[in-house]
Enzyme design. Structure first.
Site, PDB file in Angstrom:
ATOM      1  N   CYS A  40      48.745   6.014  36.311  1.00  8.51           N
ATOM      2  CA  CYS A  40      47.943   5.247  35.360  1.00  8.51           C
ATOM      3  C   CYS A  40      48.913   4.630  34.358  1.00  8.51           C
ATOM      4  O   CYS A  40      50.044   4.293  34.698  1.00  8.51           O
ATOM      5  CB  CYS A  40      46.878   6.110  34.700  1.00  8.51           C
ATOM      6  SG  CYS A  40      47.550   7.524  33.814  1.00  8.51           S
ATOM      7  N   HIS A  99      46.191  -3.907  28.916  1.00 11.23           N
ATOM      8  CA  HIS A  99      45.697  -2.990  27.889  1.00 11.23           C
ATOM      9  C   HIS A  99      46.809  -2.343  27.079  1.00 11.23           C
ATOM     10  O   HIS A  99      46.526  -1.650  26.093  1.00 11.23           O
ATOM     11  CB  HIS A  99      44.857  -1.894  28.539  1.00 11.23           C
ATOM     12  CG  HIS A  99      45.674  -0.937  29.347  1.00 11.23           C
ATOM     13  ND1 HIS A  99      46.269  -1.298  30.533  1.00 11.23           N
ATOM     14  CD2 HIS A  99      46.010   0.353  29.140  1.00 11.23           C
ATOM     15  CE1 HIS A  99      46.938  -0.273  31.016  1.00 11.23           C
ATOM     16  NE2 HIS A  99      46.796   0.747  30.190  1.00 11.23           N
TER      17      HIS A  99
END
EC number: 2.7.1.193
Length: 637
Positions: free
Chosen positions: A404, A545
């Site tokens: 991630c 992000h």
């Protein structure tokens, strides 16, 4: 299967999040409180339709992009299933299982067909529009199958539920123990859903039949509550006392550092019943303590049962739910007395085990652990990938490599083969062994490059790098660094309008425990993220992000907008910079769609992390709401 069940457990949190509103409306509308029938009816509107809410929430949670198209498919799946199945057997009542099954199938079908393409003359029905169509077809077939297959399954479920409900103290104790023991995996949501929303039945005065421990308690069933009551002493008294024990046992020089964190998470547990911030502080550092905690939870459930206490909650067993549902409870005052005893027991047991066994709870970590946490950012990524694979037990031990924003998420054959010290020597910031086959390795902003370098190496058996296997990847020496990593207070500006909060309040263990480095977090109220320093953009994540910036004095800063926002695939963000670009304070980096992010991310908390400070400390000088551009909000020393 483990990962799939984790996703289902996480998806269940979407519909469960509606329960506080339902419980509040249902309770306040009762005759003994405000006596407003339409408020009770509003709350019942949620409680009575949990199955379809589950179908919508689970489908949306399983969808790779959290799309509303998946939510629509979930609703259609539920309506088709429940309408068709009763034509085969009108006695079938699947309850929340109809919603769970519908949501899972709709979510999987969405991920399979959301981008399907058809010939031009059928193009209108392609893509996301096809998902509800195929979902309706699949659920029609499934309804035909379950019409004959579900009755024996329901009998087995009812039989298990009756056994647990009638097993007395053993049944509630076993449930309490498993509830806490499964929390690290996220699977506790699965058993909670069955106990809370399916086990047991109660017929209201109007003749309506409701199922599940929470539903029955809120609708006035006097027998409901044993599977809920015992949590109140644990969450209101036990875990806050555990925080006090960990604080008292902390090293003297670190008490100031961990004291604020323990107070905030302890008070949160007491007030709201949200316990994960406490449990994750010792869950991986001291698994023995966590097993003790799970056992004590089971004992608390058994004692509450023996004392004939019936209390319940709509959200969790904190003080808010205790007061709110006091009027529905049986013997609720005994819970407070019981809680005081539980608090004393938790403090004594935790403090004794921590000191006696020298457990590394927060504030008691070895001084040299951070020194082993090497910064290998300037080493060849191929060499680092080789060493990381070897530290994970070699290529033959690796089943799957995923990552991630900051973590390698490894599926291994045997996690016991992992060499944690070697991983830290070669740049890992932390290692979390989830179970025998799942390990998470906290890397930092370089995880994307490391993960991509590891995948072909694993496929080829991890051959030795050309530079040789004996080329060490170690911490950088002082001569390899700039003379001094520093930021003058006035040269660092608030990057966005928002409220400054400590990292310890970020609901993610990796950030809260500073595994990636020190810093602070922001709850943004503005929608434009600006550069807080002069420097160079060293990393822009494909999902937009998170952005990494390096100052001219060598300090690396990661700004990570929200939590789990990597799953949004860039939606909700508009990027203004690219990797390698020079920026100055006040330059635009990113535009945020706050409304979308708030609806689709677990939290908007935005950590600002200094990822390569090994000796210096970050001291935050200001708190509360600050305007973008405000300077002198921190110093490094």
């Amino acid at each position: 299967m483990f990962g799939f069940l984790q996703k289902i457990g996480k998806s269940l949190m979407f519909p469960i999040a509606t329960l506080p509103a339902a419980a509040l409306l249902l309770r306040l509308g009762q005759d003994d409180v405000l006596g407003i029938p339409f408020m009770s009816a509003a709350g019942a509107g949620i409680i009575d339709n949990l199955a379809i809410i589950f179908a919508i929430g689970i489908a949306m949670g399983l969808a790779h992009d959290g799309s509303g198209g998946a939510a629509l498919a979930g609703a259609i799946a539920y309506l088709v299933l429940t309408s068709a199945i009763v034509t085969i057997n009108e006695t079938i009542n699947m309850g929340v299982f109809a919603g769970i099954i519908s949501g899972i199938i709709a979510g999987l079908l969405y991920n399979k067909f959301y981008n399907v393409k058809f010939p031009q003359w059928l193009a209108f029905f392609g893509g996301r529009r096809f998902v509800p169509i195929i979902t309706a077809a699949v659920m029609t077939v499934l309804a035909g199958v379950l019409g004959f297959a579900w009755p024996p399954i329901q009998e087995a479920i009812d039989g298990a539920g009756d056994w647990i409900l009638n097993a007395g103290m053993f049944g509630v104790g076993a449930y309490g123990f498993l509830n806490r023991l499964l929390l690290p995996t996220g699977l506790h949501h699965v058993i909670n859903t069955i106990v809370w929303f399916d086990f047991g039945t109660f017929t209201t005065a109007s003749g309506e039949v409701v199922r599940g421990e929470i539903n029955r308690f809120l609708r006035g069933d006097p027998t409901a509550g044993p599977f809920l009551s015992g949590f109140f002493p644990i969450m209101m008294f036990g875990l806050p006392a555990a925080c006090l024990a960990m604080y008292v046992a902390a090293k003297k020089e670190r008490k100031a550092l961990v004291g604020g964190m323990f107070f905030s998470i302890g008070f949160t547990s007491f007030l709201t019943g949200i316990t994960e911030p406490i449990e994750f502080t010792f869950m991986f550092l001291s698994p023995m303590l966590y097993v003790v905690h799970a056992l004590l939870t089971g004992v608390s459930m058994m004692v509450a049962y023996a004392l004939d206490i019936h209390h319940g909650f709509g959200f969790s067993a904190g003080a808010i739910d205790y007061v709110l549902n006091f009027g529905l409870a049986t013997n609720p005052l005994i819970l407070l007395v019981m809680g005081l005893f539980v608090g004393v027991i938790y403090f004594v047991i935790f403090y004794f085990l921590i000191i006696k066994l020298d457990l590394k709870t927060p504030g008691r970590e070895d001084e040299d652990e951070d020194a082993e946490n090497a910064d290998s950012g300037n080493n060849a990524i191929d060499v680092r990938a080789y060493n990381t694979i070897e530290a994970l037990g070699g290529a033959d031990n690796i089943v799957a490599t995923e990552y991630c924003t900051t973590r390698l998420r490894m599926t291994l054959k045997d996690s016991a083969l992992v060499d944690e010290k070697a991983l830290k020597r070669h740049g890992a910031m932390g290692v979390m062994k989830i179970n025998k086959t799942n390990v998470q390795v906290v890397i930092g902003t370089a995880v994307e490059f490391l993960g991509d370098a590891m995948k072909p190496r694993v496929a080829n058996g991890n051959p030795a790098p050309e530079t040789g296997t004996d080329t060490p990847v170690v911490a950088q020496t002082a001569s390899a660094e700039p003379a001094m990593k520093e930021i003058i207070a006035k040269d660092f500006e608030m990057p966005i309008d928002g409220k400054i909060i400590p990292l310890s309040e970020v609901p993610d263990d990796v950030f809260a425990k500073e595994m990636m480095g020190p810093g602070f977090a922001i709850l943004p109220s503005g929608n434009i993220l600006y550069s807080p320093v002069d420097g160079r953009v060293v990393s822009v994540f494909p999902t937009k992000h998170a952005i990494g910036i390096e100052t001219d004095t060598g300090i690396e800063i990661l700004i990570h907008v929200g939590l789990d926002t990597v799953k949004l695939d860039g939606e909700g963000f508009e990027l203004f910079v690219e990797q390698g670009q020079l920026v100055q304070r006040g330059d635009k980096l990113l535009k945020l769609d706050l409304k979308f992010l708030d609806a689709n991310a677990p939290s908007l908390a935005t950590p600002v992390i200094f990822t390569n400070l090994t000796e210096q400390k970050v001291i935050v000088l200001k708190d509360g709401h600050q305007q973008q551009g405000t300077h002198s909000i921190l110093k490094i020393e």
